[in-house]
Design an enzyme around this catalytic site. Structure first.
Site, PDB file in Angstrom:
ATOM      1  N   ASP A  68       8.480  -3.794  13.778  1.00 40.64           N
ATOM      2  CA  ASP A  68       7.814  -3.273  12.514  1.00 40.64           C
ATOM      3  C   ASP A  68       6.185  -2.186  13.247  1.00 40.64           C
ATOM      4  O   ASP A  68       5.586  -2.049  13.946  1.00 40.64           O
ATOM      5  CB  ASP A  68       6.320  -4.574  11.849  1.00 40.64           C
ATOM      6  CG  ASP A  68       6.050  -4.222  10.575  1.00 40.64           C
ATOM      7  OD1 ASP A  68       5.756  -2.979  10.381  1.00 40.64           O
ATOM      8  OD2 ASP A  68       6.132  -4.647  10.042  1.00 40.64           O
ATOM      9  N   SER A 127       3.260  -6.932   2.745  1.00 39.92           N
ATOM     10  CA  SER A 127       2.711  -5.421   3.657  1.00 39.92           C
ATOM     11  C   SER A 127       1.087  -5.461   2.665  1.00 39.92           C
ATOM     12  O   SER A 127       0.295  -6.982   2.384  1.00 39.92           O
ATOM     13  CB  SER A 127       3.186  -4.437   3.234  1.00 39.92           C
ATOM     14  OG  SER A 127       2.095  -3.718   4.285  1.00 39.92           O
ATOM     15  N   HIS A 150       9.294  -2.772   8.881  1.00 40.31           N
ATOM     16  CA  HIS A 150       8.659  -3.605   7.595  1.00 40.31           C
ATOM     17  C   HIS A 150       8.628  -4.240   6.036  1.00 40.31           C
ATOM     18  O   HIS A 150       7.856  -4.593   5.641  1.00 40.31           O
ATOM     19  CB  HIS A 150       7.049  -1.921   7.855  1.00 40.31           C
ATOM     20  CG  HIS A 150       6.196  -2.825   7.188  1.00 40.31           C
ATOM     21  ND1 HIS A 150       4.646  -3.680   7.336  1.00 40.31           N
ATOM     22  CD2 HIS A 150       5.739  -1.986   5.860  1.00 40.31           C
ATOM     23  CE1 HIS A 150       4.117  -3.737   6.623  1.00 40.31           C
ATOM     24  NE2 HIS A 150       4.266  -2.757   5.707  1.00 40.31           N
ATOM     25  N   PHE A 175       0.647  -0.883  -0.187  1.00 41.12           N
ATOM     26  CA  PHE A 175       0.738   0.118   0.611  1.00 41.12           C
ATOM     27  C   PHE A 175       0.839   1.330  -0.063  1.00 41.12           C
ATOM     28  O   PHE A 175       1.504   1.299   1.161  1.00 41.12           O
ATOM     29  CB  PHE A 175      -0.983  -0.010   1.333  1.00 41.12           C
ATOM     30  CG  PHE A 175      -1.807   1.414   1.532  1.00 41.12           C
ATOM     31  CD1 PHE A 175      -3.474   0.906   0.146  1.00 41.12           C
ATOM     32  CD2 PHE A 175      -1.665   2.210   2.179  1.00 41.12           C
ATOM     33  CE1 PHE A 175      -3.757   1.823   0.673  1.00 41.12           C
ATOM     34  CE2 PHE A 175      -2.774   3.145   2.763  1.00 41.12           C
ATOM     35  CZ  PHE A 175      -3.648   3.418   1.429  1.00 41.12           C
TER      36      PHE A 175
END
Length: 261
Positions: free
Chosen positions: A203, A97, A236, A29
């Site tokens: 994260d 993700s 992340h 995203f």
């Protein structure tokens, strides 16, 4: 797909391999293909067919992304899968993700396709945002806000920067949570293909509990389909971080194993 100019390095990638295995690589995203170039090129170098789409509204401008939603992103993931299926007899899907969300969605959508052999999730978003968080986002939207600060470049390595939008479009975040995650978060027990999960211990975008939820629910109770790998050195965007080569090595091993290469 938007006609807005694509930022350099954010282009989609398609590769014709030499074998029968194909790998679908899906970014996250507000990100773009560049966040997983290291993986896509490694899969190509191993002789695999590769499709790495640029999701609609990504890799251009945040204003462009604000014209899209989950339907557009999942639609492109499905189209990329179909392109890969034209030349690959065995397919593995990997995502980072939201790309992990799309990987799981693809697994559920294509679970009757014998070509689908495995799923790989890297710090995947697997559950909707908490209700209080979504209430706050909706309040911001109601007040006329369209964008909040960006979530990109959560990387431990100080020498690496992710190419990502500086802002996070709010309505699109709602679409990811409500349209993408809510319908599938309780369905992971339906998955019947092997799943490799990478989870960073630290994260700042998607909590590690998200990967733990997938580990504990995928494949049904006491499933031996799930392999869980803890990433202790990366944040992340682990695909660009200190563990990027570990992700490549374990992913290639997994692909070979599930395709009986």
């Amino acid at each position: 797909m938007s006609q807005t100019d694509v930022m350099p390095g954010c282009e989609p990638f398609s590769h014709v391999g030499t074998g029968s295995t194909g790998v679908l690589v899906i970014h996250g995203f507000t990100g773009n293909p560049s966040s997983m170039t290291h993986q896509a090129t490694a899969f190509a170098a191993a002789g695999h067919h590769v499709e790495q789409p640029r999701l609609p509204g990504h890799g251009t401008t945040v204003e462009d992304m604000m014209t899209t939603d989950w339907t557009d992103w999942s639609g492109e993931a499905a189209a990329a899968y179909d392109r890969l299926a034209e030349r690959a007899d065995q397919i593995v899907v990997i995502g980072l993700s939201m790309g992990g969300t799309l990987t799981l969605w693809t697994g559920l959508e294509r679970q009757d396709d014998d070509r689908l052999k495995g799923l790989i999730c890297v710090n995947a978003a697997t559950a909707p945002q908490p209700a209080d968080m979504m209430a706050m986002v909706q309040e911001m939207i109601d007040e006329g806000n369209e964008v909040m600060p960006g979530i990109g470049s959560d990387i431990a390595d100080p020498d690496v920067t992710e190419i990502a939008y500086e802002g996070t479009p709010l309505k699109q975040l709602v679409s990811l949570s409500n349209d993408g995650l809510a319908p599938i978060t309780g369905r992971y027990g339906e998955l019947s293909v092997p799943i490799l999960i990478f989870s960073s211990t630290e994260d700042h975008v998607v909590p590690p509990e998200s990967s733990a939820h997938l580990r504990d629910t995928a494949g049904g109770p006491d499933s031996d389909l799930v392999e869980f790998v803890v990433l202790e050195r990366s944040y992340h965007v682990a695909t660009q971080d200190y563990d990027k080569d570990l992700i490549n090595d374990r992913s290639l091993e997994f692909i070979d194993r599930v395709t009986n290469a």
